[in-house]
Design a protein around this motif. Sequence first.
Motif, mmCIF file in Angstrom:
data_model
loop_
_atom_site.group_PDB
_atom_site.id
_atom_site.type_symbol
_atom_site.label_atom_id
_atom_site.label_comp_id
_atom_site.label_asym_id
_atom_site.label_seq_id
_atom_site.Cartn_x
_atom_site.Cartn_y
_atom_site.Cartn_z
ATOM 1 N N ILE A 23 -0.579 -41.051 69.476
ATOM 2 C CA ILE A 23 -0.669 -42.076 70.515
ATOM 3 C C ILE A 23 0.296 -41.783 71.672
ATOM 4 N N ASP A 42 10.774 -36.530 71.987
ATOM 5 C CA ASP A 42 10.391 -36.398 70.569
ATOM 6 C C ASP A 42 11.404 -35.494 69.880
ATOM 7 N N GLY A 67 14.959 -35.464 71.686
ATOM 8 C CA GLY A 67 15.848 -36.610 71.515
ATOM 9 C C GLY A 67 15.497 -37.432 70.301
ATOM 10 N N ASP A 68 16.536 -37.767 69.528
ATOM 11 C CA ASP A 68 16.375 -38.663 68.383
ATOM 12 C C ASP A 68 16.555 -40.094 68.889
ATOM 13 N N VAL A 69 15.495 -40.885 68.823
ATOM 14 C CA VAL A 69 15.537 -42.224 69.423
ATOM 15 C C VAL A 69 16.480 -43.186 68.712
ATOM 16 N N ASN A 95 7.610 -45.816 71.186
ATOM 17 C CA ASN A 95 6.434 -45.553 70.350
ATOM 18 C C ASN A 95 6.729 -44.748 69.084
ATOM 19 N N TYR A 159 8.411 -50.870 57.097
ATOM 20 C CA TYR A 159 7.570 -50.597 58.270
ATOM 21 C C TYR A 159 7.039 -51.917 58.829
ATOM 22 N N LYS A 163 7.838 -53.632 62.403
ATOM 23 C CA LYS A 163 6.745 -53.845 63.371
ATOM 24 C C LYS A 163 6.621 -55.325 63.724
ATOM 25 N N PRO A 188 -1.729 -51.224 67.281
ATOM 26 C CA PRO A 188 -2.870 -50.399 66.865
ATOM 27 C C PRO A 188 -3.275 -50.703 65.431
ATOM 28 N N GLY A 189 -4.568 -50.527 65.175
ATOM 29 C CA GLY A 189 -5.087 -50.528 63.804
ATOM 30 C C GLY A 189 -5.211 -49.095 63.335
ATOM 31 N N ILE A 191 -5.856 -45.601 63.574
ATOM 32 C CA ILE A 191 -6.056 -44.650 64.679
ATOM 33 C C ILE A 191 -5.865 -43.244 64.116
ATOM 34 N N THR A 193 -4.575 -40.050 63.791
ATOM 35 C CA THR A 193 -3.479 -39.188 64.255
ATOM 36 C C THR A 193 -2.894 -38.496 63.026
ATOM 37 N N TRP A 196 -2.336 -40.033 59.623
ATOM 38 C CA TRP A 196 -3.394 -40.151 58.606
ATOM 39 C C TRP A 196 -3.520 -38.906 57.740
HETATM 40 N N1 LIG Z 1 -2.050 -43.995 63.719
HETATM 41 C C1 LIG Z 1 -2.196 -45.227 63.276
HETATM 42 O O1 LIG Z 1 -3.128 -45.516 62.522
HETATM 43 C C2 LIG Z 1 -1.230 -46.303 63.703
HETATM 44 C C3 LIG Z 1 -1.506 -47.617 63.322
HETATM 45 C C4 LIG Z 1 -0.636 -48.619 63.709
HETATM 46 C C5 LIG Z 1 0.493 -48.321 64.448
HETATM 47 N N2 LIG Z 1 0.733 -47.019 64.792
HETATM 48 C C6 LIG Z 1 1.952 -46.767 65.561
HETATM 49 O O2 LIG Z 1 1.674 -45.912 66.642
HETATM 50 C C7 LIG Z 1 2.854 -45.168 66.960
HETATM 51 C C8 LIG Z 1 2.518 -43.696 67.084
HETATM 52 O O3 LIG Z 1 2.042 -43.251 65.845
HETATM 53 P P1 LIG Z 1 1.041 -42.005 65.685
HETATM 54 O O4 LIG Z 1 -0.012 -42.425 64.755
HETATM 55 O O5 LIG Z 1 0.699 -41.485 67.035
HETATM 56 O O6 LIG Z 1 1.990 -41.013 64.885
HETATM 57 P P2 LIG Z 1 2.415 -39.481 65.094
HETATM 58 O O7 LIG Z 1 3.029 -39.081 63.799
HETATM 59 O O8 LIG Z 1 1.290 -38.689 65.643
HETATM 60 O O9 LIG Z 1 3.550 -39.574 66.221
HETATM 61 C C9 LIG Z 1 4.817 -40.106 65.967
HETATM 62 C C10 LIG Z 1 5.826 -39.240 66.680
HETATM 63 O O10 LIG Z 1 7.136 -39.845 66.570
HETATM 64 C C11 LIG Z 1 8.063 -38.775 66.491
HETATM 65 N N3 LIG Z 1 9.349 -39.249 65.936
HETATM 66 C C12 LIG Z 1 9.591 -39.657 64.663
HETATM 67 N N4 LIG Z 1 10.892 -39.964 64.529
HETATM 68 C C13 LIG Z 1 11.477 -39.766 65.739
HETATM 69 C C14 LIG Z 1 12.807 -39.904 66.214
HETATM 70 N N5 LIG Z 1 13.792 -40.341 65.417
HETATM 71 N N6 LIG Z 1 13.068 -39.610 67.512
HETATM 72 C C15 LIG Z 1 12.070 -39.174 68.327
HETATM 73 N N7 LIG Z 1 10.789 -39.018 67.929
HETATM 74 C C16 LIG Z 1 10.499 -39.302 66.632
HETATM 75 C C17 LIG Z 1 7.380 -37.762 65.592
HETATM 76 O O11 LIG Z 1 7.966 -36.461 65.711
HETATM 77 C C18 LIG Z 1 5.947 -37.821 66.100
HETATM 78 O O12 LIG Z 1 5.688 -36.855 67.099
HETATM 79 C C19 LIG Z 1 3.875 -45.489 65.864
HETATM 80 O O13 LIG Z 1 4.761 -46.482 66.347
HETATM 81 C C20 LIG Z 1 3.029 -46.057 64.744
HETATM 82 O O14 LIG Z 1 3.722 -46.953 63.923
HETATM 83 C C21 LIG Z 1 -0.089 -45.994 64.439
#
Ligand SMILES: NC(=O)c1ccc[n+]([C@@H]2O[C@H](COP(=O)([O-])OP(=O)(O)OC[C@H]3O[C@@H](n4cnc5c(N)ncnc54)[C@H](O)[C@@H]3O)[C@@H](O)[C@H]2O)c1
Length: 255
Positions: A23, A42, A67-69, A95, A159, A163, A188-189, A191, A193, A196
């Motif tokens: 996302i 990231d 960067g570590d958030v 995010n 988690y 959230k 998001p529901g 999605i 990525t 999964w």
């Molecule tokens: N994919 C889904 O089904 C879904 C559903 C609900 C919510 N979300 C939310 O969407 C957001 C994005 O998720 P996604 O599915 O794209 O996942 P993703 O794993 O593709 O991306 C998450 C990214 O966060 C980075 N990250 C993790 N820890 C970090 C840190 N300490 N500092 C910097 N970066 C860091 C990871 O390296 C990764 O690139 C998240 O907040 C997730 O909770 C996703």
Amino acid sequence: MNETSCRRFQGRVALITGAAGGIGAATARRLAAEGAAVIAVDLADEAGQRVADEITRAGGRAEYRHGDVTSAAVWDELADHVARHHGRLDVLHSNAYAVVVKPAHELTEGEWDGQLAVTLKASWLAVRAFAGQLTDSEGSLVLTSSVHALVGLPGHPAYAAAKGALGALGRQLAVEYGPRMRVNTVLPGPILTAAWDRVDEAGRAASVAETVAKRLGTPEEVAAAVAFLASSDASYITGASLVVDGGWSVVKASA
Ligand SMILES: NC(=O)c1ccc[n+]([C@@H]2O[C@H](COP(=O)([O-])OP(=O)(O)OC[C@H]3O[C@@H](n4cnc5c(N)ncnc54)[C@H](O)[C@@H]3O)[C@@H](O)[C@H]2O)c1
């Protein structure tokens, strides 16, 4: 980059965390396609650099920053970098996330703290570092929450707690920094990525069946919602939560 004729972020600067994939990467591509200069943050350097390079090759403006958030020092460095090199910040998309799937009684203290740090504390650190720049630009903060904030699923206690707290934090920040900064939350529901990767075919099929849309969503569909909330099209929307889940949270399956 996305195909779009909109240029809602022309001359604007956007910072996105967790932007190396999923996302976050889709949001980076979307905002850049609409004219923003994007700072993609990231820990996954190779993938993050690839996202920035792809945007640049497609004619957009993007840079990748490691960067570590969860680190306050990292946020201070980012705020300094953005002020010096871009002179403003208009959009911040918080995010990044972490999840450890276990029942509550099996989680270690470190696992609990780690998940809350990446998801919840990082969003506060982001605001602490960028509140000045975002209010100066009358900008917008978008927090990525989840449908897990609304309904329970086994194995996601920290988690879901993080959230859910993001929704409360978003409403609080909207009041605290309005009208000079808008703050909204996207939920998001399912999605498709990297999140999964750990779910098998049967698990995916079950989630698909639980949606009204009868499919998993795409990162681009969430990015479109983030771009809307961050844009002037949403100028009268603040403190809101937008669910992007193909109807997952409203469907009642019948036998
Ligand atoms: N994919 C889904 O089904 C879904 C559903 C609900 C919510 N979300 C939310 O969407 C957001 C994005 O998720 P996604 O599915 O794209 O996942 P993703 O794993 O593709 O991306 C998450 C990214 O966060 C980075 N990250 C993790 N820890 C970090 C840190 N300490 N500092 C910097 N970066 C860091 C990871 O390296 C990764 O690139 C998240 O907040 C997730 O909770 C996703």
